[in-house]
Enzyme design. Structure first.
Site, PDB file in Angstrom:
ATOM      1  N   THR A   1      40.047 -30.688 -60.910  1.00  0.00           N
ATOM      2  CA  THR A   1      41.139 -30.667 -61.876  1.00  0.00           C
ATOM      3  C   THR A   1      40.644 -30.368 -63.287  1.00  0.00           C
ATOM      4  OG1 THR A   1      40.978 -33.025 -62.282  1.00  0.00           O
ATOM      5  CG2 THR A   1      42.479 -32.354 -60.524  1.00  0.00           C
TER       6      THR A   1
ATOM      7  N   HIS B   1      35.762 -39.886 -59.316  1.00  0.00           N
ATOM      8  CA  HIS B   1      36.892 -39.269 -58.615  1.00  0.00           C
ATOM      9  C   HIS B   1      37.686 -40.328 -57.854  1.00  0.00           C
ATOM     10  CE1 HIS B   1      35.848 -35.282 -59.652  1.00  0.00           C
ATOM     11  NE2 HIS B   1      34.818 -35.162 -58.860  1.00  0.00           N
TER      12      HIS B   1
ATOM     13  N   ARG C   1      45.910 -31.824 -62.487  1.00  0.00           N
ATOM     14  CA  ARG C   1      46.133 -30.385 -62.617  1.00  0.00           C
ATOM     15  C   ARG C   1      47.180 -29.947 -61.607  1.00  0.00           C
ATOM     16  NH1 ARG C   1      41.281 -25.917 -61.476  1.00  0.00           N
ATOM     17  NH2 ARG C   1      42.294 -24.186 -62.555  1.00  0.00           N
TER      18      ARG C   1
ATOM     19  N   ARG D   1      34.287 -21.403 -62.164  1.00  0.00           N
ATOM     20  CA  ARG D   1      34.755 -20.272 -61.360  1.00  0.00           C
ATOM     21  C   ARG D   1      35.542 -19.343 -62.270  1.00  0.00           C
ATOM     22  NH1 ARG D   1      39.011 -18.828 -57.675  1.00  0.00           N
ATOM     23  NH2 ARG D   1      40.230 -20.472 -58.674  1.00  0.00           N
ATOM     24  N   LYS D   2      36.821 -19.681 -62.549  1.00  0.00           N
ATOM     25  CA  LYS D   2      37.625 -18.832 -63.436  1.00  0.00           C
ATOM     26  C   LYS D   2      38.176 -19.607 -64.628  1.00  0.00           C
ATOM     27  CE  LYS D   2      39.402 -15.618 -59.930  1.00  0.00           C
ATOM     28  NZ  LYS D   2      40.662 -15.225 -59.272  1.00  0.00           N
ATOM     29  N   GLY D   3      38.543 -20.870 -64.376  1.00  0.00           N
ATOM     30  CA  GLY D   3      39.098 -21.689 -65.456  1.00  0.00           C
ATOM     31  C   GLY D   3      40.430 -21.176 -65.977  1.00  0.00           C
TER      32      GLY D   3
HETATM   33  P1  A3P Z   1      38.851 -22.881 -61.051  1.00  0.00           P
HETATM   34  O1  A3P Z   1      38.183 -23.050 -59.725  1.00  0.00           O
HETATM   35  O2  A3P Z   1      40.331 -22.745 -60.931  1.00  0.00           O
HETATM   36  O3  A3P Z   1      38.247 -21.829 -61.888  1.00  0.00           O
HETATM   37  P2  A3P Z   1      36.145 -29.789 -61.856  1.00  0.00           P
HETATM   38  O4  A3P Z   1      35.428 -29.633 -63.156  1.00  0.00           O
HETATM   39  O5  A3P Z   1      37.026 -30.988 -61.819  1.00  0.00           O
HETATM   40  O6  A3P Z   1      35.234 -29.652 -60.709  1.00  0.00           O
HETATM   41  O7  A3P Z   1      37.189 -28.578 -61.819  1.00  0.00           O
HETATM   42  C1  A3P Z   1      36.706 -27.285 -61.731  1.00  0.00           C
HETATM   43  C2  A3P Z   1      37.720 -26.330 -62.326  1.00  0.00           C
HETATM   44  O8  A3P Z   1      37.666 -26.392 -63.757  1.00  0.00           O
HETATM   45  C3  A3P Z   1      37.372 -24.912 -61.950  1.00  0.00           C
HETATM   46  O9  A3P Z   1      38.631 -24.248 -61.875  1.00  0.00           O
HETATM   47  C4  A3P Z   1      36.547 -24.481 -63.139  1.00  0.00           C
HETATM   48  O10 A3P Z   1      36.436 -23.097 -63.300  1.00  0.00           O
HETATM   49  C5  A3P Z   1      37.322 -25.128 -64.269  1.00  0.00           C
HETATM   50  N1  A3P Z   1      36.517 -25.295 -65.490  1.00  0.00           N
HETATM   51  C6  A3P Z   1      35.214 -25.622 -65.595  1.00  0.00           C
HETATM   52  N2  A3P Z   1      34.837 -25.644 -66.873  1.00  0.00           N
HETATM   53  C7  A3P Z   1      35.923 -25.368 -67.606  1.00  0.00           C
HETATM   54  C8  A3P Z   1      36.163 -25.248 -69.019  1.00  0.00           C
HETATM   55  N3  A3P Z   1      35.194 -25.427 -69.891  1.00  0.00           N
HETATM   56  N4  A3P Z   1      37.418 -24.926 -69.418  1.00  0.00           N
HETATM   57  C9  A3P Z   1      38.410 -24.734 -68.521  1.00  0.00           C
HETATM   58  N5  A3P Z   1      38.244 -24.815 -67.193  1.00  0.00           N
HETATM   59  C10 A3P Z   1      37.018 -25.133 -66.726  1.00  0.00           C
END
Ligand code: A3P
Length: 321
Positions: free
Chosen positions: A69, A125, A147, A287-289
Site C-alpha cells: 500500500t 503489516h 490504498r 515498481r511504478k508508484g
Molecule cells: P506499485 O507496485 O503499484 O508500483 P509497499 O511499499 O507497501 O511494499 O508498496 C509498494 C508500492 O508502493 C509499489 O506500488 C511501489 O512502486 C510504490 N512505491 C514505492 N516507493 C514509492 C514512492 N516513493 N512514492 C510512491 N509510491 C511508491
C-alpha cells in the site's frame, strides 16, 4: 542492532502447523489462518515471537499497513521527518540503506536498527487485533496507510511473483495467474488478508482514538503530499518551524522521498536484502508508484467486482476508497 535468532522463531512451527491452511498463490508456499487473517508461515513465526516478546515503550510509533500500500514511501517520509535534526540530506541513512532497514518490521523479528536508534519508529503489516498487546495497552501512536484495493492487488501480485522467482527459481511459471489470484484476493485470501478487514480494524480504531491513530490513503498522499507531510510531522511531535517552512524543508523531504528519487538511489537500484537465506533485490519495492495502474492488468468487470465487495464489506463504517 538485535535480530531474533532463527532458533527462537523455529519453536513456533508446531503452533503454526496446526492452523487451517489456504492457497498461498504458488505451490511453494501456503497461507495459514491466525486470528481471522491469512499469513505466510514464515512471517507468522515473527508475528508470534513479537506477540510473546516485543514490549513497546510509550513513545514508540508504529507505521502500519497491509502489504503493497506504499509503506516504503511513508516509512521514508516518517524517517526523514523524525531524524531531520540528527542527519542532513547528505548524511541521511536513507541515502545508503533500503527504507525497510531504516525502520524495521516487527514481524521480521528485527526490533532495532543501527540507522535510527534515537527514533522509536517501528513498522508492521500486522492487523490491528494482532499487534503485540503492549502497543495497544500503552496507547502507542500508530500511522496507518491503505490504498485502493485494485492497485494493492496488482502491486502484490507482481511483488510475490518476483519473490517466488527469487526464492524458488524455476517455480515462477507455477505462480498463480493474475485472474486466479484476483479471485483469491476477493475471497480475502492474501498475505495479511482479508484486505478489507485489515483496513476496517485500523479505521475503527482511528475513530475511537483519533489522537493516537493517524489514517492515510495512498491516493491522498499522492494528491496532497505537503498537507500529509505536515500532519505526519505534527503527529510525530516534531512540527516544522517557521524557519523550516521558509527554507523549504517540507518540499525537500517530499522530493527526497519521491518515487523517482528513492528508486534511483544506488542502494535501491542494485542493493540486496537477505530474506530466508536468499537475496531479494531492493528494487522489488519500487515498481511504478502510480495510481490506477490496475487498469493495465484487470478488466473493468473485475474492477467493478472488487469495488462491490469492498463497498459491501465497508458499508456503515464511514470508510470508502
Ligand atoms: P506499485 O507496485 O503499484 O508500483 P509497499 O511499499 O507497501 O511494499 O508498496 C509498494 C508500492 O508502493 C509499489 O506500488 C511501489 O512502486 C510504490 N512505491 C514505492 N516507493 C514509492 C514512492 N516513493 N512514492 C510512491 N509510491 C511508491
Amino acid at each position: 542492532a538485535s535480530k531474533t535468532s532463527s532458533e527462537s522463531l523455529e519453536k513456533y512451527k508446531d503452533e503454526i502447523s496446526g492452523l487451517p491452511h489456504g492457497n498461498g498463490w504458488s505451490p511453494s508456499q501456503h497461507l495459514c489462518l491466525h486470528k481471522g487473517f491469512w499469513f505466510y508461515p514464515h512471517f507468522l513465526q515473527g508475528v508470534l515471537h513479537a506477540r510473546d516478546h516485543f514490549k513497546a515503550k510509550p513513545n514508540d510509533v508504529f507505521i502500519c499497513s497491509s502489504m503493497k500500500t506504499g509503506c516504503t514511501w511513508i516509512k521514508s517520509l516518517c524517517f526523514l521527518i523524525a531524524t531531520r535534526t540528527q542527519f542532513d540530506d547528505s548524511t541521511s541513512p536513507l541515502r545508503t540503506t533500503v527504507p525497510h532497514d531504516c525502520i524495521p518490521f516487527l514481524e521480521y523479528g528485527e526490533y532495532y536498527t543501527e540507522a535510527g536508534p534515537k527514533t522509536p519508529l517501528f513498522a508492521s503489516h500486522l492487523p490491528y487485533t494482532c499487534l503485540p498487546e503492549s502497543v495497544i495497552d500503552l496507547g502507542c501512536k500508530i500511522v496507518y496507510l491503505c490504498r485502493d484495493p485494485k492497485d494493492t492487488y496488482v502491486s502484490m501480485w507482481h511483488f510475490f511473483r518476483k519473490v517466488v522467482a527469487t526464492i524458488a527459481p524455476g517455480q515462477e511459471d507455477l505462480f498463480v495467474p493474475i485472474e486466479e489470484g484476483f479471485g483469491l484476493f476477493c475471497k480475502g485470501m492474501s498475505s495479511y488478508g482479508p484486505y478489507w478487514e485489515h483496513v476496517l480494524g485500523y479505521w475503527k480504531a482511528s475513530l475511537e482514538r483519533p489522537n493516537k491513530i493517524l489514517f492515510f490513503k495512498y491516493e491522498d498522499l499522492k494528491k496532497e503530499t505537503e498537507a500529509c507531510v505536515r500532519k505526519l510531522a505534527e503527529f510525530l511531535e516534531c512540527p516544522f518551524s517557521i524557519e523550516e517552512e521558509r527554507e523549504g524543508t517540507v518540499q525537500n523531504i517530499i522530493k527526497f522521498c519521491s518515487f523517482e528519487s528513492l528508486s534511483n538511489l544506488e542502494v535501491n537500484k542494485t542493493g540486496k536484502q537477505v530474506k530466508r537465506d536468499k537475496f531479494v533485490e531492493n528494487n522489488i519495492y519500487f515498481r511504478k508508484g502510480k495510481v490506477g495502474d490496475w487498469r493495465n492488468y484487470l478488466s473493468a468487470e473485475m474492477g467493478e467486482r472488487l469495488d462491490n465487495i469492498i463497498e459491501e464489506k465497508l458499508s456503515g463504517s464511514g470508510m470508502t476508497f
